[in-house]
Motif scaffolding. Structure first.
Motif, short mmCIF file in Angstrom:
data_model
loop_
_atom_site.label_atom_id
_atom_site.label_comp_id
_atom_site.label_asym_id
_atom_site.label_seq_id
_atom_site.Cartn_x
_atom_site.Cartn_y
_atom_site.Cartn_z
N UNK A 171 0.91 -1.78 0.21
CA UNK A 171 0.26 -0.04 -0.07
C UNK A 171 0.67 1.29 -0.43
N UNK A 172 1.98 1.03 0.54
CA UNK A 172 3.25 2.39 1.06
C UNK A 172 3.07 2.24 -0.48
N UNK A 173 3.83 1.62 -1.26
CA UNK A 173 4.54 1.56 -2.70
C UNK A 173 3.79 1.81 -3.72
N UNK A 174 2.16 2.26 -3.66
CA UNK A 174 1.74 2.65 -4.19
C UNK A 174 0.86 4.29 -3.98
N UNK A 175 0.66 3.78 -2.95
CA UNK A 175 0.37 5.62 -2.13
C UNK A 175 1.39 6.43 -2.91
N UNK A 176 2.84 5.92 -3.25
CA UNK A 176 3.90 6.91 -3.18
C UNK A 176 3.67 6.76 -4.93
N UNK A 177 3.64 5.66 -5.81
CA UNK A 177 3.44 5.43 -6.98
C UNK A 177 2.14 6.20 -8.09
N UNK A 178 0.91 6.90 -7.30
CA UNK A 178 -0.13 7.28 -7.40
C UNK A 178 -0.30 8.90 -6.51
N UNK A 179 0.40 9.51 -6.48
CA UNK A 179 0.04 10.75 -5.43
C UNK A 179 0.27 11.84 -6.36
N UNK A 180 0.70 11.24 -7.78
CA UNK A 180 -0.02 12.63 -8.68
C UNK A 180 -1.21 12.76 -9.23
N UNK A 181 -2.46 11.35 -8.61
CA UNK A 181 -3.41 11.61 -9.53
C UNK A 181 -3.76 12.29 -8.70
N UNK A 182 -3.84 12.80 -6.89
CA UNK A 182 -4.22 13.90 -5.94
C UNK A 182 -4.17 15.04 -7.16
N UNK A 183 -3.62 15.35 -7.38
CA UNK A 183 -3.83 16.66 -8.36
C UNK A 183 -5.24 16.70 -9.70
N UNK A 184 -6.08 15.61 -9.88
CA UNK A 184 -6.69 15.30 -10.86
C UNK A 184 -8.40 15.43 -9.91
N UNK A 185 -8.26 15.39 -8.53
CA UNK A 185 -8.89 15.83 -7.31
C UNK A 185 -9.41 17.21 -7.09
N UNK A 186 -10.86 17.50 -7.06
CA UNK A 186 -10.52 18.91 -6.47
C UNK A 186 -10.28 19.21 -5.57
N UNK A 187 -10.72 20.76 -5.40
CA UNK A 187 -9.06 21.41 -4.40
C UNK A 187 -10.34 20.84 -2.92
N UNK A 188 -11.80 21.02 -3.28
CA UNK A 188 -12.86 20.46 -1.91
C UNK A 188 -12.18 20.13 -1.36
N UNK A 189 -12.02 18.67 -1.44
CA UNK A 189 -11.72 17.41 -1.13
C UNK A 189 -10.61 17.13 -0.96
N UNK A 190 -9.30 17.08 -1.65
CA UNK A 190 -8.23 17.46 -0.65
C UNK A 190 -8.06 18.19 0.37
#
Length: 219
Positions: A171-190
């Motif tokens: 799970x840790x490795x996947x978090x590091x792999x996909x943190x860039x996808x946080x940019x696709x979320x709305x600022x409000x949710x983040x």
């Protein structure tokens, strides 16, 4: 009293022939003896049936959920379903007939613990094992779960901070792999998740550990 009201809902649905359970965070926290005031219910009853039985506050039928008021408390009741993610936070839903199928769509094993109408724990995914070992595992493959909905990255970190649990290596490795996808979320949710993390004792440590500052809009 809220817990008793929730059990009354389960028993009411059971008498009408519908299977239902308290699911997720409340069940986990009850097992851990942590106070919690947010109870979610899953059921074989469809939203239309729920709307005919209870006073509806918010109708989210298109997502398979209805928020009701019962005995002065609010509950979100969601029909057993499976999710097919097409565009991150907006899955295509299909109703299913069993609790086990419904649990497959959930994010982390620790959030799959259920409570039945008699107040007994129902553990189909070995949630108690993970809770006892204080570890966070995804339901199914971590890469799939975190990439299809990157908000789960922040939820995972929040659970780790709140519960003082360890995040499993895959799970840790996947978090590091996909943190860039946080940019696709709305600022409000983040912001909502980040603010919740920052209120926890070791929240900033986790944000730094996963280099999340650059993905967060702080203003």
């Amino acid at each position: 009293f809220m817990y008793e009201a929730a059990l009354n809902i389960l028993n009411k649905l059971d008498k009408l022939g519908y299977e239902s359970y308290i699911v997720g965070g409340f069940a986990r926290d009850l097992y851990l003896k942590i106070n919690s005031s947010d109870i979610d219910i899953c059921t074989s009853a469809t939203p239309d049936i729920i709307k005919n039985l209870f006073f509806v506050i918010k109708d989210n039928s298109k997502f398979g959920s209805v928020i009701i008021e019962f005995e002065q408390y609010n509950f979100e009741i969601t029909t057993f379903r499976k999710d097919e993610y097409i565009n991150n936070r907006f899955p295509k839903i299909t109703f299913v007939n069993s609790l086990k199928d419904d649990l497959q769509r959930r994010d982390f094993i620790i959030n799959t613990l259920c409570i039945d109408k008699d107040g007994n724990f129902v553990d189909l995914m070995k949630a108690i094992n993970d809770i006892d070992n204080k570890i966070i595992n995804c339901v199914g493959e971590a890469n799939i779960k975190l990439s299809e909905d990157p908000l789960r990255i922040l939820r995972c970190i929040r659970f780790a901070c709140k519960l003082n649990f360890t995040i499993n290596e895959d799970v840790t490795n996947s978090i590091k792999k996909y943190t860039y996808k946080l940019k696709s979320l709305s600022n409000k949710r983040v912001k909502k998740e980040i603010n919740a993390i920052l209120k926890l004792e070791n929240g900033m440590d986790y944000i730094k550990k996963f280099n999340l500052e650059e993905y967060i809009h702080w203003e």
